[in-house]
Design an enzyme around this catalytic site. Sequence first.
Site, PDB file in Angstrom:
ATOM      1  CE  LYS A  52      -3.822  -2.490   2.059  1.00 33.94           C
ATOM      2  NZ  LYS A  52      -4.789  -2.726   3.155  1.00 33.94           N
ATOM      3  CD  GLN A  96      -3.689  -4.448   6.254  1.00 40.39           C
ATOM      4  OE1 GLN A  96      -3.919  -3.359   5.708  1.00 40.39           O
ATOM      5  NE2 GLN A  96      -3.873  -5.590   5.624  1.00 40.39           N
ATOM      6  CG  ASP A 119      -9.778  -0.402   4.787  1.00 41.03           C
ATOM      7  OD1 ASP A 119      -9.333  -0.749   3.684  1.00 41.03           O
ATOM      8  OD2 ASP A 119      -9.186  -0.592   5.867  1.00 41.03           O
TER       9      ASP A 119
HETATM   10  N1  L34 Z   1      -8.088  -2.727   7.090  1.00 42.85           N
HETATM   11  N2  L34 Z   1      -7.352  -4.841   6.519  1.00 42.85           N
HETATM   12  C1  L34 Z   1      -7.816  -3.629   6.142  1.00 42.85           C
HETATM   13  N3  L34 Z   1      -8.032  -3.302   4.835  1.00 42.85           N
HETATM   14  C2  L34 Z   1      -7.773  -4.214   3.860  1.00 42.85           C
HETATM   15  O1  L34 Z   1      -8.029  -3.910   2.587  1.00 42.85           O
HETATM   16  C3  L34 Z   1      -7.258  -5.459   4.219  1.00 42.85           C
HETATM   17  N4  L34 Z   1      -6.911  -6.402   3.268  1.00 42.85           N
HETATM   18  C4  L34 Z   1      -7.142  -7.819   3.557  1.00 42.85           C
HETATM   19  C5  L34 Z   1      -6.520  -8.106   4.936  1.00 42.85           C
HETATM   20  N5  L34 Z   1      -6.715  -7.026   5.911  1.00 42.85           N
HETATM   21  C6  L34 Z   1      -7.091  -5.770   5.568  1.00 42.85           C
HETATM   22  C7  L34 Z   1      -5.814  -6.272   2.471  1.00 42.85           C
HETATM   23  O2  L34 Z   1      -5.177  -5.243   2.361  1.00 42.85           O
HETATM   24  C8  L34 Z   1      -6.402  -8.497   2.414  1.00 42.85           C
HETATM   25  N6  L34 Z   1      -5.542  -7.457   1.859  1.00 42.85           N
HETATM   26  C9  L34 Z   1      -4.552  -7.670   0.878  1.00 42.85           C
HETATM   27  C10 L34 Z   1      -3.835  -6.616   0.313  1.00 42.85           C
HETATM   28  C11 L34 Z   1      -2.846  -6.840  -0.630  1.00 42.85           C
HETATM   29  C12 L34 Z   1      -2.569  -8.111  -1.051  1.00 42.85           C
HETATM   30  C13 L34 Z   1      -3.270  -9.158  -0.504  1.00 42.85           C
HETATM   31  C14 L34 Z   1      -4.258  -8.936   0.461  1.00 42.85           C
HETATM   32  C15 L34 Z   1      -1.494  -8.324  -2.051  1.00 42.85           C
HETATM   33  O3  L34 Z   1      -0.783  -7.415  -2.379  1.00 42.85           O
HETATM   34  N7  L34 Z   1      -1.329  -9.546  -2.554  1.00 42.85           N
HETATM   35  C16 L34 Z   1      -0.289  -9.906  -3.511  1.00 42.85           C
HETATM   36  C17 L34 Z   1       0.784 -10.781  -2.861  1.00 42.85           C
HETATM   37  C18 L34 Z   1       1.357 -10.222  -1.624  1.00 42.85           C
HETATM   38  C19 L34 Z   1       2.380 -11.129  -0.969  1.00 42.85           C
HETATM   39  O4  L34 Z   1       3.402 -11.390  -1.616  1.00 42.85           O
HETATM   40  O5  L34 Z   1       2.141 -11.629   0.152  1.00 42.85           O
HETATM   41  C20 L34 Z   1      -0.947 -10.672  -4.646  1.00 42.85           C
HETATM   42  O6  L34 Z   1      -0.396 -10.683  -5.744  1.00 42.85           O
HETATM   43  O7  L34 Z   1      -1.994 -11.295  -4.408  1.00 42.85           O
END
Ligand code: L34
Length: 294
Positions: A52, A96, A119
């Site tokens: 982020k 988060q 969010d």
């Molecule tokens: N308050 N909490 C709040 N807001 C959110 O919007 C979230 N979420 C979920 C968990 N808790 C939260 C996220 O940010 C899930 N989530 C989230 C954000 C980004 C990614 C996955 C989940 C992400 O960037 N995923 C990458 C891989 C990341 C890695 O290498 O671990 C992908 O390509 O899927």
Amino acid sequence: MKLIDGKALAETIKGEIAVEVQHIKAQGGKVPHLAAVLVGDDPASAAYVRNKVRSCEQCGFKSTLVRRDADITEDELMGIINDLNMDDDIDGFIVQLPLPQHINDEDVTLAIKPSKDVDGFHPINFGRMAQGLPAYLPATPYGILQMLERYDIETSGKHCVVVGRSNIVGTPMSILLSRKAKVGNCTVTLTHSRTRDLAAETRRADIIIAAIGRDNFITADMVKEGAVVIDVGINRVDDATRKRGYRLAGDVDFEGVAPKCSYITPVPGGVGPMTVVSLMMNTLKASRKEIYGF
Ligand code: L34
């Protein structure tokens, strides 16, 4: 089968946002500013928050990261939220999730000023969303809507089966896809752990949204030929062959399911990056005071 490249689409949208921010700056306007609160040292949460912060840089936003240890008290966290609510330079912020056991997620969500709740988790934003009023949409469902729209995937009249009823994904997704909108007009079935014969439900789906949180949960026998499959899962599965000792897996058995699909999202590189870019879109809306006018 077409792969929905969430990573590439997220990059495109960030580029578009960066151009907008350039215009804002050129006109002497205020640079959008997002703050993120990260409590504890859960490695997955830390990785998402890092994504982020990096995305803010790519969009030309200001960002502030507030990090606290897992033993912070609820009162102390409330103090931070209050400060962010009052800080005129902060357009929007997130806390988060998940938070440590001793802190009540609901209390925290309720403490965030709805006009800064980028969010879209506050009940005011959820309620506005449900009634089709201007609202911050929760980032993951918003990202999925963006993917369907930008890939020109028809939703009107389609049968969509959402698997999982969480407050942040399954439930809002079911509402958004059933509303009268450009991406919407689906007939939606919201399924969960008490659903009888889940496979019979998913087999009828033109669009499946898998948001369960268990790897390999959706298998080929549960999917109709030609279905669109959106995989929201991001499960860490032990894998000794990887440097980090784990690999990321979605809720869908990708190898088995992909050949049957018209479209499918991968994990990683699907919904995750779109979740992050949706937060950027909400932050831009916040800085323009688009939703609440203040
Ligand atoms: N308050 N909490 C709040 N807001 C959110 O919007 C979230 N979420 C979920 C968990 N808790 C939260 C996220 O940010 C899930 N989530 C989230 C954000 C980004 C990614 C996955 C989940 C992400 O960037 N995923 C990458 C891989 C990341 C890695 O290498 O671990 C992908 O390509 O899927």
